[in-house]
Design an enzyme around this catalytic site. Structure first.
Site, short mmCIF file in Angstrom:
data_model
loop_
_atom_site.label_atom_id
_atom_site.label_comp_id
_atom_site.label_asym_id
_atom_site.label_seq_id
_atom_site.Cartn_x
_atom_site.Cartn_y
_atom_site.Cartn_z
N THR A 1 41.73 34.90 36.35
CA THR A 1 42.15 34.01 37.44
C THR A 1 43.24 33.04 36.97
OG1 THR A 1 39.94 34.20 38.34
CG2 THR A 1 41.33 32.50 39.29
N ASN B 1 36.47 27.74 34.04
CA ASN B 1 37.07 29.04 33.75
C ASN B 1 38.53 29.11 34.19
OD1 ASN B 1 37.63 31.91 35.18
ND2 ASN B 1 36.64 32.19 33.20
N LYS C 1 32.92 41.83 48.53
CA LYS C 1 33.19 41.41 47.15
C LYS C 1 33.50 39.93 47.17
CE LYS C 1 34.10 42.35 42.80
NZ LYS C 1 32.95 41.46 42.52
N LYS D 1 42.09 37.20 50.91
CA LYS D 1 42.48 37.28 49.50
C LYS D 1 42.31 38.71 48.98
CE LYS D 1 40.62 34.19 46.94
NZ LYS D 1 39.80 33.39 46.02
N GLY E 1 31.09 35.97 39.50
CA GLY E 1 30.89 34.55 39.17
C GLY E 1 31.70 33.64 40.09
N ASP E 2 31.41 32.37 39.98
CA ASP E 2 32.18 31.31 40.66
C ASP E 2 31.73 30.02 39.98
OD1 ASP E 2 34.06 30.69 43.02
OD2 ASP E 2 32.44 29.30 43.41
N GLN F 1 37.92 34.82 51.38
CA GLN F 1 37.85 35.98 50.50
C GLN F 1 38.33 37.26 51.19
OE1 GLN F 1 36.06 35.20 47.32
NE2 GLN F 1 37.18 36.98 46.60
N SER G 1 38.19 41.91 38.92
CA SER G 1 36.83 42.36 39.21
C SER G 1 36.86 43.77 39.81
CB SER G 1 36.16 41.42 40.21
OG SER G 1 35.65 40.29 39.55
N LYS H 1 30.64 36.20 50.05
CA LYS H 1 30.45 35.08 49.12
C LYS H 1 28.98 34.69 49.15
CE LYS H 1 32.72 32.27 46.34
NZ LYS H 1 33.87 32.51 45.49
P1 NDP Z 1 33.74 26.44 36.72
O1 NDP Z 1 32.34 26.12 37.11
O2 NDP Z 1 34.00 27.22 35.48
O3 NDP Z 1 34.59 25.09 36.62
C1 NDP Z 1 34.73 24.23 37.71
C2 NDP Z 1 35.43 22.98 37.23
O4 NDP Z 1 35.67 22.14 38.33
C3 NDP Z 1 34.60 22.17 36.26
O5 NDP Z 1 35.45 21.48 35.39
C4 NDP Z 1 33.86 21.21 37.18
O6 NDP Z 1 33.46 20.01 36.54
C5 NDP Z 1 34.92 20.92 38.21
N1 NDP Z 1 34.27 20.62 39.50
C6 NDP Z 1 33.42 21.41 40.19
N2 NDP Z 1 33.01 20.80 41.30
C7 NDP Z 1 33.62 19.60 41.30
C8 NDP Z 1 33.61 18.52 42.19
N3 NDP Z 1 32.87 18.54 43.31
N4 NDP Z 1 34.38 17.44 41.89
C9 NDP Z 1 35.15 17.43 40.75
N5 NDP Z 1 35.19 18.43 39.87
C10 NDP Z 1 34.44 19.49 40.15
O7 NDP Z 1 34.38 27.17 37.99
P2 NDP Z 1 35.68 28.06 38.07
O8 NDP Z 1 36.71 27.56 37.13
O9 NDP Z 1 35.25 29.48 38.00
O10 NDP Z 1 36.14 27.82 39.58
C11 NDP Z 1 37.01 26.75 39.94
C12 NDP Z 1 37.58 27.00 41.33
O11 NDP Z 1 38.30 28.25 41.32
C13 NDP Z 1 36.56 27.15 42.46
O12 NDP Z 1 37.13 26.67 43.66
C14 NDP Z 1 36.37 28.66 42.55
O13 NDP Z 1 35.90 29.05 43.82
C15 NDP Z 1 37.79 29.11 42.33
N6 NDP Z 1 37.96 30.49 41.88
C16 NDP Z 1 37.37 30.95 40.74
C17 NDP Z 1 37.58 32.24 40.33
C18 NDP Z 1 37.02 32.75 39.04
O14 NDP Z 1 37.34 33.90 38.68
N7 NDP Z 1 36.27 31.98 38.28
C19 NDP Z 1 38.35 33.20 41.15
C20 NDP Z 1 39.01 32.58 42.28
C21 NDP Z 1 38.76 31.30 42.64
P3 NDP Z 1 31.95 19.86 36.02
O15 NDP Z 1 31.85 20.76 34.82
O16 NDP Z 1 31.79 18.42 35.71
O17 NDP Z 1 31.08 20.33 37.16
#
Ligand code: NDP
Length: 444
Positions: free
Chosen positions: A209, A240, A90, A114, A165-166, A111, A376, A126
């Site tokens: 999250t 997100n 997962k 976690k 998603g991610d 993961q 999830s 992943k």
């Molecule tokens: P999203 O794609 O919804 O948002 C990511 C955010 O981070 C955006 O604002 C993006 O900006 C910014 N970002 C991404 N890459 C970079 C970078 N290289 N430099 C600067 N800013 C960056 O992703 P999530 O919110 O889902 O995920 C965010 C983090 O949380 C990740 O590490 C993910 O693995 C982790 N996570 C997510 C979960 C989930 O349920 N969604 C669960 C557990 C962990 P821009 O729009 O400009 O790209």
């Protein structure tokens, strides 16, 4: 050389050019020394650590797709099925140009622990691709997702591997992938999570999250005699995790004053307007300049910089290695009391160490962002039962899970004489369950 050092050296040698994977393995194994040293002979004989750091299966595949002008593009798809000792693989699918095998392996490895910490029966995996959904039309995103799933569908299933998603994979992408899976396999099953509510999704998964992060932080603050009310919270990211972290912080009476994306960041001393942020990011998929243009109290800055804003609590919610040693120093100098990771491995190893040595409460992502994968798993349960629970039911289970995670990592840290070291606590608590299941299942 100790067994831990030997295995870290092997990982570096066998997996060249994968610095994020090396970093994740080093962080976990270093903090497990206390447990591993006590069992060194048995673990070494069983090659336990070698098995733990080697994915059960790694898939790399071609993803050809056609854009709106008829041009063919080729991306690379990945799925790393890391460890299935405690349940089906997962973990999310990341769509971002920076994706490579090393990043997917680091995320898959994290993961495993976690998912173990959630207390639910899910193994670790992943996947993703170097495809960038940004700037693509819906039709182009669909073309990519269908091609990606055409290959991936051969290796996943509701009882085998359940992606989610991610970064870059939201409700739209999950919908296209689910549709293609169903068409190819002729099976309506919970093979993906993060689905829309109309076709098997769970209420509260979108929020999980970010909300879960705040439930854990609230419990930790409570146990240290602090309330959330009146606290200033600095958040990075505007996706997100960040959006729903800010929303829950505000609901708890704290004030989230920043957010950021890959081009710039916002400081809004009045508190981020979450509805406006959602409109800009979730509906228009626009840059943060649009937020600043619509809100008088907000200031937009190019580049990075949220960690310079004085705060009580810092929540890195964007991506890996975004909180560096200088940022940690600035946070400490400004009196920050707690850092909890919403993203995966956003804090570098030296920054983590500095925060901990400076007395800042620090929670690693594998514990503090586990609410997403936990919900999830609740979506999987609902799919199996062919039932949908109410928002309140899911949210209350999420709260319990996050409170339990906090106490588990706190107790594990205490048990090994590392009171307050939640990195050690999270790794040990996650590790013990996985190892016990691996041992029970023999050498596989
Ligand atoms: P999203 O794609 O919804 O948002 C990511 C955010 O981070 C955006 O604002 C993006 O900006 C910014 N970002 C991404 N890459 C970079 C970078 N290289 N430099 C600067 N800013 C960056 O992703 P999530 O919110 O889902 O995920 C965010 C983090 O949380 C990740 O590490 C993910 O693995 C982790 N996570 C997510 C979960 C989930 O349920 N969604 C669960 C557990 C962990 P821009 O729009 O400009 O790209």
């Amino acid at each position: 050389m100790s067994y831990v050092d030997e295995v870290i050296a092997q990982v570096i040698e066998k997996n060249p050019s994968q610095p994020e994977f090396h970093q994740a393995v080093k962080e976990v194994l270093d903090s497990l020394r206390l447990v591993i040293d006590q069992n060194e002979d048995v673990y070494r004989k069983d090659a336990l650590l070698e098995r733990l750091v080697t994915p059960e299966r790694q898939l790399i595949f071609r993803v050809p797709w056609v854009d709106d002008k008829g041009q063919v593009h080729v991306n690379t798809g990945y799925r790393v099925q890391f460890n299935s000792a405690i349940g089906p693989y997962k973990g999310g699918l990341r769509l971002h140009p920076s994706v490579n095998l090393g990043i997917i392996k680091f995320l898959g490895f994290e993961q495993v622990f976690k998912n173990s910490l959630t207390g639910l029966p899910i193994g670790g995996g992943k996947g993703g691709s170097d495809f960038d959904p940004k700037g693509k039309s819906d039709r182009e995103v669909m073309a990519f997702c269908q091609s990606f799933m055409t290959e991936l569908s051969k290796y996943i299933g509701a009882d085998t591997d359940v992606p989610a998603g991610d970064i870059g994979t939201g409700a739209r992408e999950i919908g296209y992938m689910f549709g293609q899976y169903k068409r190819l396999q002729n099976r309506y099953e919970g093979v993906l999570t993060g689905k829309g509510l109309a076709y098997g999704g769970s209420l509260a998964r979108t929020e999980a999250t970010g909300y879960g992060l705040l439930y854990l932080v609230q419990e930790m603050m409570k146990c240290h005699g602090e309330e959330m009310t009146g606290k200033t919270v600095v958040v990075s990211g505007a996706g997100n995790v960040a959006i729903y972290a800010i929303q829950k912080a505000q609901q708890m009476g704290a004030k989230g004053v920043t957010c950021s994306d890959s081009t710039g960041w916002i400081y809004d001393p009045e508190g981020i307007d979450v509805e406006l942020l959602k409109e800009v990011k979730e509906v228009k998929r626009a840059r943060l300049t649009e937020y600043a243009a619509a809100r008088e109290s907000a200031v937009y800055h190019e580049g990075r910089g949220v960690w310079a804003i004085p705060c009580d609590i810092a929540l890195p919610c964007a991506t890996q290695n975004e909180l560096l040693i200088d940022d940690a120093k600035q946070l400490v100098a400004n009196g920050c009391k707690a850092v909890a990771e919403g993203a995966n491995m956003p804090t570098t190893l030296d920054a983590t160490q500095y925060l901990q040595e400076s007395g800042v409460l620090f929670v690693p992502g594998k514990a503090s962002n586990a609410g997403g994968v936990a919900t999830s798993a609740l979506e999987m349960t609902q799919n199996s039962e062919r039932l949908s629970w109410s928002f309140e039911e899911v949210d209350s289970k999420l709260q319990n899970i996050m409170i339990n995670i906090y106490h588990n990592i706190d107790n594990a840290a205490k048990k090994y004489g590392k009171d307050g070291n939640y990195v050690v606590g999270a790794n040990i608590a996650g590790f013990e369950k996985v190892v016990s299941a691996m041992n029970a299942q023999g050498i596989v």
